[in-house]
Write a protein that holds these residues in place. Structure first.
Motif, PDB file in Angstrom:
ATOM      1  N   TYR A  24      -1.966   4.379  -6.942  1.00 22.93           N
ATOM      2  CA  TYR A  24      -1.879   3.645  -5.583  1.00 22.93           C
ATOM      3  C   TYR A  24      -1.469   2.282  -5.892  1.00 22.93           C
ATOM      4  O   TYR A  24      -0.767   1.648  -5.145  1.00 22.93           O
ATOM      5  CB  TYR A  24      -3.048   3.770  -4.804  1.00 22.93           C
ATOM      6  CG  TYR A  24      -3.323   5.242  -3.975  1.00 22.93           C
ATOM      7  CD1 TYR A  24      -2.299   5.748  -3.505  1.00 22.93           C
ATOM      8  CD2 TYR A  24      -4.691   5.497  -3.759  1.00 22.93           C
ATOM      9  CE1 TYR A  24      -2.277   6.916  -2.754  1.00 22.93           C
ATOM     10  CE2 TYR A  24      -5.035   6.703  -3.158  1.00 22.93           C
ATOM     11  CZ  TYR A  24      -3.619   7.380  -2.605  1.00 22.93           C
ATOM     12  OH  TYR A  24      -3.755   8.540  -1.802  1.00 22.93           O
ATOM     13  N   ASN A  25      -1.838   1.694  -7.137  1.00 22.81           N
ATOM     14  CA  ASN A  25      -1.224   0.420  -7.384  1.00 22.81           C
ATOM     15  C   ASN A  25      -0.063   0.133  -7.768  1.00 22.81           C
ATOM     16  O   ASN A  25       0.602  -0.856  -7.739  1.00 22.81           O
ATOM     17  CB  ASN A  25      -2.021  -0.056  -8.583  1.00 22.81           C
ATOM     18  CG  ASN A  25      -3.800   0.050  -8.467  1.00 22.81           C
ATOM     19  OD1 ASN A  25      -4.216  -0.485  -7.323  1.00 22.81           O
ATOM     20  ND2 ASN A  25      -4.499   0.080  -9.392  1.00 22.81           N
ATOM     21  N   LEU A  26       0.742   1.418  -7.847  1.00 22.54           N
ATOM     22  CA  LEU A  26       2.193   1.387  -8.119  1.00 22.54           C
ATOM     23  C   LEU A  26       3.111   1.461  -6.797  1.00 22.54           C
ATOM     24  O   LEU A  26       4.218   1.540  -6.863  1.00 22.54           O
ATOM     25  CB  LEU A  26       2.392   2.443  -9.385  1.00 22.54           C
ATOM     26  CG  LEU A  26       1.915   2.124 -10.547  1.00 22.54           C
ATOM     27  CD1 LEU A  26       1.923   3.436 -11.355  1.00 22.54           C
ATOM     28  CD2 LEU A  26       2.051   0.870 -11.106  1.00 22.54           C
ATOM     29  N   VAL A  27       2.388   1.782  -5.664  1.00 20.05           N
ATOM     30  CA  VAL A  27       3.082   2.114  -4.564  1.00 20.05           C
ATOM     31  C   VAL A  27       3.501   0.886  -3.891  1.00 20.05           C
ATOM     32  O   VAL A  27       2.601  -0.377  -3.788  1.00 20.05           O
ATOM     33  CB  VAL A  27       2.190   2.916  -3.199  1.00 20.05           C
ATOM     34  CG1 VAL A  27       2.700   2.791  -1.874  1.00 20.05           C
ATOM     35  CG2 VAL A  27       1.751   4.238  -3.798  1.00 20.05           C
ATOM     36  N   ARG A  28       4.904   0.698  -3.341  1.00 18.43           N
ATOM     37  CA  ARG A  28       5.342  -0.436  -2.959  1.00 18.43           C
ATOM     38  C   ARG A  28       5.710  -0.575  -1.537  1.00 18.43           C
ATOM     39  O   ARG A  28       6.467   0.437  -0.873  1.00 18.43           O
ATOM     40  CB  ARG A  28       6.406  -0.858  -4.024  1.00 18.43           C
ATOM     41  CG  ARG A  28       6.337  -1.257  -5.187  1.00 18.43           C
ATOM     42  CD  ARG A  28       5.234  -2.631  -5.607  1.00 18.43           C
ATOM     43  NE  ARG A  28       5.083  -2.707  -6.942  1.00 18.43           N
ATOM     44  CZ  ARG A  28       3.916  -2.418  -7.459  1.00 18.43           C
ATOM     45  NH1 ARG A  28       3.002  -1.751  -6.821  1.00 18.43           N
ATOM     46  NH2 ARG A  28       3.861  -2.407  -8.656  1.00 18.43           N
ATOM     47  N   LYS A  29       5.242  -1.711  -0.866  1.00 20.98           N
ATOM     48  CA  LYS A  29       5.986  -1.948   0.496  1.00 20.98           C
ATOM     49  C   LYS A  29       5.447  -0.893   1.659  1.00 20.98           C
ATOM     50  O   LYS A  29       5.979  -0.733   2.633  1.00 20.98           O
ATOM     51  CB  LYS A  29       7.324  -2.101   0.510  1.00 20.98           C
ATOM     52  CG  LYS A  29       7.889  -3.078  -0.376  1.00 20.98           C
ATOM     53  CD  LYS A  29       9.536  -3.162  -0.129  1.00 20.98           C
ATOM     54  CE  LYS A  29       9.984  -4.493  -0.973  1.00 20.98           C
ATOM     55  NZ  LYS A  29      11.288  -4.545  -0.954  1.00 20.98           N
ATOM     56  N   TRP A  30       4.232  -0.180   1.255  1.00 20.22           N
ATOM     57  CA  TRP A  30       3.728   0.846   2.262  1.00 20.22           C
ATOM     58  C   TRP A  30       2.308   0.184   2.598  1.00 20.22           C
ATOM     59  O   TRP A  30       1.487  -0.483   1.698  1.00 20.22           O
ATOM     60  CB  TRP A  30       3.443   1.942   1.640  1.00 20.22           C
ATOM     61  CG  TRP A  30       4.384   3.116   1.978  1.00 20.22           C
ATOM     62  CD1 TRP A  30       5.762   2.483   2.238  1.00 20.22           C
ATOM     63  CD2 TRP A  30       4.683   4.523   1.431  1.00 20.22           C
ATOM     64  NE1 TRP A  30       6.450   3.896   2.467  1.00 20.22           N
ATOM     65  CE2 TRP A  30       5.718   4.721   1.996  1.00 20.22           C
ATOM     66  CE3 TRP A  30       3.847   5.328   1.146  1.00 20.22           C
ATOM     67  CZ2 TRP A  30       6.163   6.289   1.792  1.00 20.22           C
ATOM     68  CZ3 TRP A  30       4.066   6.569   0.756  1.00 20.22           C
ATOM     69  CH2 TRP A  30       5.173   6.957   0.932  1.00 20.22           C
ATOM     70  N   PHE A 282       4.176   8.883  -6.335  1.00 24.41           N
ATOM     71  CA  PHE A 282       2.702   7.959  -6.805  1.00 24.41           C
ATOM     72  C   PHE A 282       1.554   8.780  -5.856  1.00 24.41           C
ATOM     73  O   PHE A 282       0.462   8.942  -6.357  1.00 24.41           O
ATOM     74  CB  PHE A 282       2.884   6.536  -6.693  1.00 24.41           C
ATOM     75  CG  PHE A 282       3.692   6.080  -7.893  1.00 24.41           C
ATOM     76  CD1 PHE A 282       3.416   6.716  -9.416  1.00 24.41           C
ATOM     77  CD2 PHE A 282       4.767   5.267  -7.722  1.00 24.41           C
ATOM     78  CE1 PHE A 282       4.066   6.120 -10.320  1.00 24.41           C
ATOM     79  CE2 PHE A 282       5.376   4.548  -8.818  1.00 24.41           C
ATOM     80  CZ  PHE A 282       5.137   5.059 -10.139  1.00 24.41           C
ATOM     81  N   CYS A 283       2.022   8.635  -4.559  1.00 20.35           N
ATOM     82  CA  CYS A 283       0.584   9.296  -3.841  1.00 20.35           C
ATOM     83  C   CYS A 283       0.449  10.680  -4.076  1.00 20.35           C
ATOM     84  O   CYS A 283      -0.758  11.017  -3.916  1.00 20.35           O
ATOM     85  CB  CYS A 283       1.309   9.213  -2.276  1.00 20.35           C
ATOM     86  SG  CYS A 283       1.161   7.530  -1.522  1.00 20.35           S
ATOM     87  N   ALA A 284       1.395  11.463  -4.427  1.00 20.60           N
ATOM     88  CA  ALA A 284       1.218  12.767  -4.876  1.00 20.60           C
ATOM     89  C   ALA A 284       0.229  13.212  -6.118  1.00 20.60           C
ATOM     90  O   ALA A 284      -0.644  13.837  -6.135  1.00 20.60           O
ATOM     91  CB  ALA A 284       2.597  13.758  -5.273  1.00 20.60           C
TER      92      ALA A 284
END
Length: 368
Positions: A24-30, A282-284
């Motif tokens: 989750y730390n790699l998810v961007r702009k969500w 990344f979420c998956a």
């Protein structure tokens, strides 16, 4: 041998649980509610369904033939656990990966391992609660007494981790940068207590849904399936997780949708200005890694049972993994050597509790 395999499976599950939040730390702009529900669909719906279909023969018939009260209770406990899961993220936000998981999962360990055994000794509650050992049953056996000692060692380790948090809070009172930007000890501890208690309901749900797991086991044993050993089927618990996680999905879906409507963030799902493919992947990954904790937990449970020992082994390895990530993220940088020594001692005792649980479930102890 069963004890060794049980520790191995629980360690794999704990490592998955202690690591799942990292993608989750790699998810961007969500926004939080977007990536939380996308990952959650993999955690609570997609992966449990796939695991059940692949490993649980006749699962649809079993669900339809199981007493409806059993299914409802298992689902309800999943709902309560889901509330604990919602507040988990906030606890980690304010306390950090290392301290947050140590305190929150320490509470979950205590409630999940001793909650039902203690309640079974109160009045006639034992007649309506899921079948299992009572607290007096644990005191009456060598294995049970060793498990209780292991729980005591774990709690001392958790207290030391909490003390290290207090020391960190005092030392970094005027330093709020990097991963310590949102560190808020009091608020984080309150949330951790609430989340820790409710998160233990997953363990209660496993006990409540045993009838479904036993039905899968009977089919597997009768038809000489692979992965049957000592009269147990390695994947017999997946059908129980499916129902518990329906409850977790319900709680989290309601909350996430409410936030999406309130914050008007639904456009994030298709916003081409965000790295959509990477975010979904990344979420998956986060959701799948999260589910693997209970996939492996179920395997470990078939080797050493779903009593206090399994829950403690699972929680302890989560805490150890989370602390590893906490140090990797430099959450304890800038603190004194004394504070570092305190957290090291706390983690060491948590590791010792894992060893004690393994001894408690060894074939040698069980012959005494």
């Amino acid at each position: 041998m069963n004890a060794i395999l049980g520790i191995l499976f629980h360690s794999l599950g704990g490592a998955s649980s202690g690591s799942w939040y990292m993608p989750y730390n790699l998810v961007r702009k969500w926004r939080w509610e977007i990536y939380w529900i996308v990952g959650g669909l993999f955690s609570w719906l997609i992966m449990p369904y796939i695991a059940t279909v692949l490993t649980s023969p006749g699962w649809q018939d079993i669900l339809s033939e199981t007493d409806s009260s059993t299914v409802r209770l298992t689902y309800f406990l999943g709902l309560m656990w889901g509330i604990g899961g919602l507040t988990y993220g906030l606890g980690i936000r304010y306390l950090g990966m290392s301290l947050g998981n140590s305190v929150l999962l320490g509470i979950t360990s205590l409630v999940g391992s001793l909650g039902l055994p203690i309640l079974r000794n109160i009045g006639n509650l034992g007649e309506v609660l899921p079948v299992g050992d009572s607290f007096t049953d644990m005191l009456a056996t060598t294995s049970g007494r060793i498990i209780l000692f292991g729980i005591l060692v774990l709690m001392v380790g958790i207290v030391l981790c909490g003390k290290a948090g207090l020391m960190k809070d005092k030392e970094l009172a005027d330093v709020k940068e990097g991963v310590n930007t949102e560190f808020k000890l009091t608020k984080g501890l309150v949330i951790a207590v609430i989340s820790g208690v409710l998160s233990a309901f997953f363990s209660f749900g496993i006990d409540a849904g045993k009838e479904m797991g036993e039905a899968v086991r009977e089919i597997a044993v009768t038809n000489n399936f692979a992965f049957v050993s000592d009269g147990k089927y390695l994947f017999e618990n997946n059908i129980i997780f499916l129902v518990i996680l329906w409850g977790g999905l319900t709680t989290n879906l309601i909350w996430s949708v409410a936030l999406i409507l309130k914050n008007k963030t639904g456009r994030d799902f298709v916003d081409a200005k965000t790295p959509l493919l990477k975010n979904y992947l990344f979420c998956a990954l986060a959701g799948t890694t999260w589910f693997l904790q209970f996939f492996f937990y179920g395997m470990g449970e078939t080797k050493i049972g779903n009593g206090a020992s399994s829950w403690i082994l699972h929680m302890s390895t989560i805490i150890l993994t989370a602390n590893f990530w906490g140090f990797w993220r430099k959450e304890w940088s800038g603190v004194s050597n004394k504070t570092k020594a305190t957290i090291y001692w706390g983690i060491g005792l948590i590791l010792l509790s894992v060893i004690i649980m393994g001894i408690a479930k060894s074939d040698f102890v069980n012959t005494l």
